[in-house]
Scaffold this motif. Structure first.
Motif, mmCIF file in Angstrom:
data_model
loop_
_atom_site.group_PDB
_atom_site.id
_atom_site.type_symbol
_atom_site.label_atom_id
_atom_site.label_comp_id
_atom_site.label_asym_id
_atom_site.label_seq_id
_atom_site.Cartn_x
_atom_site.Cartn_y
_atom_site.Cartn_z
ATOM 1 N N UNK A 141 -7.072 -2.461 -0.286
ATOM 2 C CA UNK A 141 -6.886 -0.996 -0.869
ATOM 3 C C UNK A 141 -7.314 0.153 -0.697
ATOM 4 N N UNK A 142 -6.140 0.925 -0.769
ATOM 5 C CA UNK A 142 -5.395 1.218 -1.694
ATOM 6 C C UNK A 142 -4.249 1.184 -1.478
ATOM 7 N N UNK A 143 -4.313 -0.211 -1.070
ATOM 8 C CA UNK A 143 -2.605 -0.487 -0.798
ATOM 9 C C UNK A 143 -2.031 -0.939 -2.631
ATOM 10 N N UNK A 144 -1.212 -0.428 -3.279
ATOM 11 C CA UNK A 144 -1.316 -1.764 -4.488
ATOM 12 C C UNK A 144 -1.186 -3.104 -3.790
ATOM 13 N N UNK A 145 -0.497 -3.236 -2.358
ATOM 14 C CA UNK A 145 0.367 -5.059 -2.631
ATOM 15 C C UNK A 145 -1.431 -5.735 -2.295
ATOM 16 N N UNK A 146 -2.661 -5.113 -2.401
ATOM 17 C CA UNK A 146 -3.852 -6.277 -2.625
ATOM 18 C C UNK A 146 -3.982 -6.768 -3.744
ATOM 19 N N UNK A 147 -3.188 -6.415 -4.872
ATOM 20 C CA UNK A 147 -3.169 -7.549 -5.894
ATOM 21 C C UNK A 147 -2.152 -8.965 -6.353
ATOM 22 N N UNK A 173 -4.752 2.192 -6.075
ATOM 23 C CA UNK A 173 -4.547 0.787 -5.883
ATOM 24 C C UNK A 173 -3.409 -0.204 -6.962
ATOM 25 N N UNK A 174 -4.676 -0.180 -7.879
ATOM 26 C CA UNK A 174 -4.228 -0.577 -9.824
ATOM 27 C C UNK A 174 -3.386 0.121 -10.668
ATOM 28 N N UNK A 175 -3.015 1.697 -10.270
ATOM 29 C CA UNK A 175 -2.028 2.116 -10.790
ATOM 30 C C UNK A 175 -0.971 1.602 -10.026
#
Length: 237
Positions: A141-147, A173-175
């Motif tokens: 995070x804050x990279x969205x690819x963390x998920x 990240x979530x958004x």
């Protein structure tokens, strides 16, 4: 419906900043280095530990710090000085499980820093379906690819997931990944003005408030992300 509730650990599920500050200064003292200031710790709070420490203590021998920190972490956990999750927060997780929702942790901690949470007998071991950390995810995070790894493993659509975190980076990240986001303000470190409101569905003053927020997201329809006007109506106080 909201099928997965994904939770950050530090200063979300468990208030850990003060305990972490004490632990890290204990290690610095063991190394013969001066303590970091509260401001230096706060300004880098939320970053992975080994990324933050050179800023908190310039010139630090990072490999030695990492080795000493690992041992100190074990002592603090064994002594009950770190990672004590409040009973009411555990009951909130139980409520999600009773409602048929999967619960996950997603944190920037390293594998060493979360290993104790998945051991038999730990309060989280039977409550969470998985723990995602710096050791089993490619991006932070804050990279969205963390998920990415979590979403791939569960095949749950992002719009049916909620991430609960305490930082603007968590929200970004979530958004960016298409998840709902609930900002937990319980630590007092951040205020709503610190966040980009486009990525926040609701703020909560205590972690336990998230149960009601997730239920309201269900009633509003999780098939589409809420618009800005909806966020005000669903704000938890």
């Amino acid at each position: 419906m909201i099928r997965a509730v994904i939770v950050d650990f530090d200063d979300t599920l468990c208030l850990t900043r003060a305990a972490s500050f004490a632990l890290e200064n204990e290690v610095l003292a063991e190394m013969g280095r001066p303590p970091m200031s509260p401001d230096a710790h706060l300004s880098t709070w939320g970053e992975p530990l080994l990324d933050a420490m050179p800023k908190r203590s310039p010139g630090l021998d990072l490999p030695r710090f990492a080795a000493l920190h690992r041992r100190a972490l074990e002592r603090h956990i064994a002594d009950g000085r770190l990672d004590l999750i409040p009973a009411e927060n555990l009951r909130a997780l139980d409520e999600f499980v009773r409602e048929g929702r999967a619960v996950f942790l997603l944190t920037s901690r390293t594998e060493d820093e979360v290993r104790h949470m998945s051991t038999a007998g730990h309060a989280l071991a039977e409550r969470v379906s998985g723990i995602y950390h710096a050791g089993n995810t490619r991006f932070r995070k804050p990279d969205p690819r963390a998920f990415d790894e979590l979403l791939a493993a569960t095949a749950i659509p992002p719009r049916q997931c909620v991430y609960v975190g305490d930082s603007p980076g968590d929200a970004l990240a979530a958004g960016g990944a298409g998840l709902h986001f609930v900002g937990c303000l319980e630590s007092g470190v951040r205020q709503p003005a610190d966040f980009d409101s486009r990525h926040v569905d609701a703020f909560i003053d205590a972690f336990t408030d998230v149960v009601g927020v997730v239920r309201r997201l269900d009633r509003a329809g999780a098939g589409a992300r809420p618009v800005a006007g909806d966020r005000v109506a669903r704000q938890a106080t």
